[in-house]
Design an enzyme around this catalytic site. Structure first.
Site, PDB file in Angstrom:
ATOM      1  NE  ARG A 199    -155.495 -32.828 -26.014  1.00 58.25           N
ATOM      2  CZ  ARG A 199    -155.926 -34.060 -25.757  1.00 58.25           C
ATOM      3  NH1 ARG A 199    -156.255 -34.870 -26.775  1.00 58.25           N
ATOM      4  NH2 ARG A 199    -156.041 -34.505 -24.520  1.00 58.25           N
ATOM      5  CE  LYS A 222    -151.442 -33.632 -22.830  1.00 55.52           C
ATOM      6  NZ  LYS A 222    -152.086 -32.517 -22.069  1.00 55.52           N
ATOM      7  CG  HIS A 274    -156.622 -26.536 -24.640  1.00 57.81           C
ATOM      8  ND1 HIS A 274    -156.753 -27.742 -25.301  1.00 57.81           N
ATOM      9  CD2 HIS A 274    -155.329 -26.485 -24.232  1.00 57.81           C
ATOM     10  CE1 HIS A 274    -155.596 -28.386 -25.288  1.00 57.81           C
ATOM     11  NE2 HIS A 274    -154.712 -27.638 -24.653  1.00 57.81           N
ATOM     12  NE  ARG A 277    -159.367 -31.716 -24.897  1.00 59.70           N
ATOM     13  CZ  ARG A 277    -159.532 -32.984 -25.255  1.00 59.70           C
ATOM     14  NH1 ARG A 277    -160.053 -33.262 -26.454  1.00 59.70           N
ATOM     15  NH2 ARG A 277    -159.208 -33.968 -24.462  1.00 59.70           N
ATOM     16  CG  HIS A 300    -160.085 -36.484 -20.563  1.00 58.17           C
ATOM     17  ND1 HIS A 300    -161.120 -35.736 -20.034  1.00 58.17           N
ATOM     18  CD2 HIS A 300    -159.307 -35.587 -21.231  1.00 58.17           C
ATOM     19  CE1 HIS A 300    -160.976 -34.465 -20.361  1.00 58.17           C
ATOM     20  NE2 HIS A 300    -159.883 -34.351 -21.087  1.00 58.17           N
ATOM     21  CE1 TYR A 309    -164.497 -28.917 -19.607  1.00 59.94           C
ATOM     22  CE2 TYR A 309    -163.673 -31.156 -19.420  1.00 59.94           C
ATOM     23  CZ  TYR A 309    -163.522 -29.871 -19.873  1.00 59.94           C
ATOM     24  OH  TYR A 309    -162.416 -29.505 -20.581  1.00 59.94           O
TER      25      TYR A 309
END
Length: 329
Positions: A199, A222, A274, A277, A300, A309
């Site tokens: 990020r 995050k 974003h 990313r 994640h 994805y």
């Protein structure tokens, strides 16, 4: 248990749920009265009714929000922001007694915010914040009533379009930054994000100590977990040299957005921060990378996020050609 006291009275002494539960003791003039009382208490217990119920909890919603903040919110990165948001919800509702909040009251707030232009995702977050207050305080035995909005459902969201840059667009963007941006950090930060899937804020937080052994280590992420991603020797050395010279990266997102606008590359609203990313992740999968490795690289917490994805994988694309209903014509 019923026993006779030296005073001549009869005392009931019992615990409704065994050792460690609330103890009830009461004295009567006769044994018969004591037996009736004992039967009454145990009868109420079987009906799950308290013999000596506590007074109604009339603490306001804001009082509970303050309790939640002291117990949990103060430890969250966005705790102060959540607290302000929760207090705004309470104000809209008229700051009622927390136990009297109803689904209808929250739904009225949500409808009002939708009309004001708030996004569905934001309002789902608001519902989650309020649920967390009730659920956390119930776990801590700060409240003895159930979450009154537990049955309110989240708003169903359409899957968000994930934009990514083609190789040609990436080259064009980097050239635009090089030619027009006066910011000394934005070109390198852009390449770091493209090379690692970081990020923008994670890349900006890099310090020299985070650039070690051919890897960039991202902290204060995050998810709250640090992660390290290997990079090319050239990018590794350039990052070390840059940080030795400047000490740290400065806030450069605005400069990136200006360069992106200058490039003429069009993206869906709200995705400029974003897109780098998403571009890393999309090209990673299209070039044959596996989703499990991608999950670790992106940090994640759930594979579900990374699976967005998966449709870009080469075998997925080739099967679309091989198995479509026109392939045998």
């Amino acid at each position: 248990m019923i026993r006779k006291l030296p005073s001549g009275k009869w005392q009931v002494d019992l615990r409704t749920d065994g050792r460690g539960s609330k103890r009830i003791r009461k004295s009567f003039n006769s044994k018969a009265e004591a037996k009736r009382f004992e039967a009454f208490v145990m009868g109420k217990r079987s009906e799950q009714q308290a013999w000596n119920p506590s007074k109604a909890d009339n603490r306001t919603l804001k009082q509970l929000i303050k309790l939640w903040f002291n117990a949990k919110g103060v430890h969250l990165k966005d705790g102060e922001r959540r607290k302000r948001c929760l207090e705004a919800i309470a104000d809209y509702m008229g700051n009622p007694a927390a136990r009297t909040v109803t689904p209808t009251l929250f739904l009225a707030y949500r409808a009002h915010k939708l009309q004001e232009g708030a996004s569905k995702k934001t309002l789902n977050n608001h519902l989650g914040y309020l649920n967390a207050v009730y659920n956390q305080l119930h776990r801590l035995n700060e409240i003895d009533f159930d979450n009154p909005i537990r049955n309110v459902e989240m708003i169903r969201l359409d899957e968000r379009e994930l934009s990514w840059l083609t190789i040609e667009q990436i080259r064009h963007l980097l050239k635009t930054i090089e030619e027009f941006s006066q910011n000394p950090h934005v070109h390198l930060l852009t390449r770091i994000c493209l090379a690692t899937g970081a990020r923008w804020g994670e890349a900006e937080n890099l310090q020299l100590r985070h650039v070690q052994e051919g890897k960039l280590t991202f902290v204060n992420t995050k998810s709250g977990k640090s992660r390290s991603v290997p990079v090319s020797k050239e990018l590794f050395e350039e990052t070390r040299t840059h940080l030795r010279k400047h000490g740290a990266f400065s806030f450069s997102l605005s400069a990136f957005r200006r360069a992106l606008a200058k490039s003429g590359i069009e993206l869906p609203s709200g995705q400029s921060a974003h897109v780098l990313r998403h571009s890393f992740a999309s090209h990673f999968v299209m070039n044959g990378g596996d989703v499990v490795s991608l999950q670790r690289i992106l940090g994640h917490s759930s594979i579900t996020m990374t699976m967005r994805y998966a449709h870009l994988a080469p075998d997925h694309l080739s099967k679309a050609i091989a198995y479509n209903p026109l392939c045998c014509d």
